[in-house]
Design an enzyme around this catalytic site. Structure first.
Site, PDB file in Angstrom:
ATOM      1  N   HIS A 263      28.378  52.339  47.495  1.00  0.00           N
ATOM      2  CA  HIS A 263      29.771  52.058  46.504  1.00  0.00           C
ATOM      3  C   HIS A 263      30.705  51.896  47.476  1.00  0.00           C
ATOM      4  O   HIS A 263      30.732  52.585  48.494  1.00  0.00           O
ATOM      5  CB  HIS A 263      29.390  53.215  45.611  1.00  0.00           C
ATOM      6  CG  HIS A 263      28.926  52.988  44.195  1.00  0.00           C
ATOM      7  ND1 HIS A 263      29.415  52.948  43.044  1.00  0.00           N
ATOM      8  CD2 HIS A 263      27.619  52.373  44.110  1.00  0.00           C
ATOM      9  CE1 HIS A 263      28.573  52.693  42.177  1.00  0.00           C
ATOM     10  NE2 HIS A 263      27.763  52.334  42.517  1.00  0.00           N
TER      11      HIS A 263
ATOM     12  N   SER B 117      22.393  42.977  41.788  1.00  0.00           N
ATOM     13  CA  SER B 117      23.391  42.023  41.617  1.00  0.00           C
ATOM     14  C   SER B 117      24.647  42.506  41.571  1.00  0.00           C
ATOM     15  O   SER B 117      25.731  41.888  41.637  1.00  0.00           O
ATOM     16  CB  SER B 117      23.302  41.254  40.364  1.00  0.00           C
ATOM     17  OG  SER B 117      23.159  41.956  39.255  1.00  0.00           O
ATOM     18  N   GLY B 118      25.050  43.706  41.343  1.00  0.00           N
ATOM     19  CA  GLY B 118      26.155  44.333  41.822  1.00  0.00           C
ATOM     20  C   GLY B 118      26.867  44.828  40.724  1.00  0.00           C
ATOM     21  O   GLY B 118      26.845  44.561  39.807  1.00  0.00           O
ATOM     22  N   GLU B 119      28.245  45.457  40.964  1.00  0.00           N
ATOM     23  CA  GLU B 119      29.335  45.640  39.842  1.00  0.00           C
ATOM     24  C   GLU B 119      30.572  45.483  40.540  1.00  0.00           C
ATOM     25  O   GLU B 119      30.917  45.329  41.482  1.00  0.00           O
ATOM     26  CB  GLU B 119      29.200  47.329  39.503  1.00  0.00           C
ATOM     27  CG  GLU B 119      27.962  47.853  39.128  1.00  0.00           C
ATOM     28  CD  GLU B 119      26.987  48.449  40.235  1.00  0.00           C
ATOM     29  OE1 GLU B 119      27.758  48.833  41.284  1.00  0.00           O
ATOM     30  OE2 GLU B 119      25.766  48.583  39.963  1.00  0.00           O
TER      31      GLU B 119
END
Length: 320
Positions: free
Chosen positions: A38, A103-105
């Protein structure tokens, strides 16, 4: 018997503190560890977010645990850089490293200033990135002019002898089914037993051989009130609806839409003051998974690890 691992939460603890904690987790009896990559914490109350790749080198050098990381290639990271990072760790620590690709945030990726894609485009980008990373890890020289991914004449020179598992990170049954077509394995986060088993079943339907790994958020308190308080203070963002979760940009956004009054927190976190009760509930969630990683959402990791050593891990090993 499933491998029982420890989740190291960069979002809640400083890198130095977390390094000591993961060492203690090995002494407490955990066999493996993992973390997420993160840039920002989910909420301001969590308050940390160290660089996972630097930390992983130190953690792997000072323990004998196997490690994994969940990473989102394609926006904040070019896939060639991800491939080089994976290859370096896996070459230094043979057979001890895996990576899961998701795919992420927007929370972590919006900082590039690029437009945050819709889910379908993020999945297309992830698949392109996975293929680039796999080819580079296999020793190929890669040039790609994809719809969403561009690579020019890239090669990773320092590579491990063994094949590094590239897992797919999935938060829904639909994504798990899609990942089954390209990933070496699955990692997902526990919710309700029915939803968690549904994700596993959809993955297994398309990939019967791949490793299946489960991350379980827990809050083990000395009292029921303490366990609930820790969950509410540290993991309230887990109640945000799936429609919003991946598109919010700032910790303040998660704080504004968290729901603590409708039972959503209890679906996302196993909350208890009893290690026996917690072990039973984890076992229900983890049925059929090859690895289970426990993440205590409270700040006090030392007390949690002591209870793991004397209560929780022995009971889990008895029933898993």
């Amino acid at each position: 018997m499933a491998v029982i691992g420890y989740h190291a939460s960069h979002e809640q603890h400083s890198p130095r503190e977390l390094l000591e904690t993961v060492r203690l987790s090995e002494h407490a009896g955990f066999e493996a560890a993992m973390c997420s990559d993160h840039l920002a914490p989910w909420t301001r109350q969590q308050g940390e977010s160290g660089f996972a790749w630097s930390w992983l080198g130190a953690a792997m050098a000072t323990t004998d645990l196997t490690f994994g990381v969940v990473n989102a290639p394609g926006q904040r990271y070019h896939p060639v850089i991800v491939a080089q990072a994976i290859a370096t760790l896996a070459e230094m620590f043979p057979g001890r490293f895996w990576a899961a690709l998701g795919s992420g945030e927007a929370l972590n990726e919006h900082v590039t200033g690029e437009e945050w894609p819709v889910k379908s485009a993020r999945q297309d980008r992830l698949r392109e990135c996975h293929d680039v990373i796999r080819r580079l890890l296999d020793g190929e020289r890669v040039s790609v002019r994809g719809d969403l991914t561009h690579v020019h004449n890239a090669r990773v020179w320092s590579r491990p002898e063994e094949r590094v598992p590239l897992l797919g990170a999935a938060a829904s049954a639909e994504t798990a089914q899609w990942a089954a077509g390209w990933a070496d394995g699955l990692i997902t986060v526990a919710s309700t037993p029915a939803e968690t088993q549904g994700i596993l079943e959809r993955f297994r339907a398309g990939n019967a051989e791949g490793s299946a790994r489960l991350q379980v958020h827990v809050s083990l308190g000395e009292t029921a009130e303490e366990a609930m308080r820790d969950a509410e203070e540290q993991w309230a963002h887990s109640t945000v609806s799936s429609e919003l979760m991946w598109d919010l940009e700032d910790p303040e956004d998660y704080e504004a839409v968290a729901r603590l009054s409708d039972g959503a927190l209890e679906d996302a976190v196993v909350i208890s003051d009893s290690a026996i009760d917690m072990a039973d509930r984890i076992a229900q969630l983890a049925a059929g998974f090859d690895h289970v990683y426990l993440h205590h959402v409270g700040r006090d990791q030392l007390t949690f690890l002591r209870r793991c050593e004397t209560e929780l891990l022995p009971e889990l090993r008895r029933i898993l």
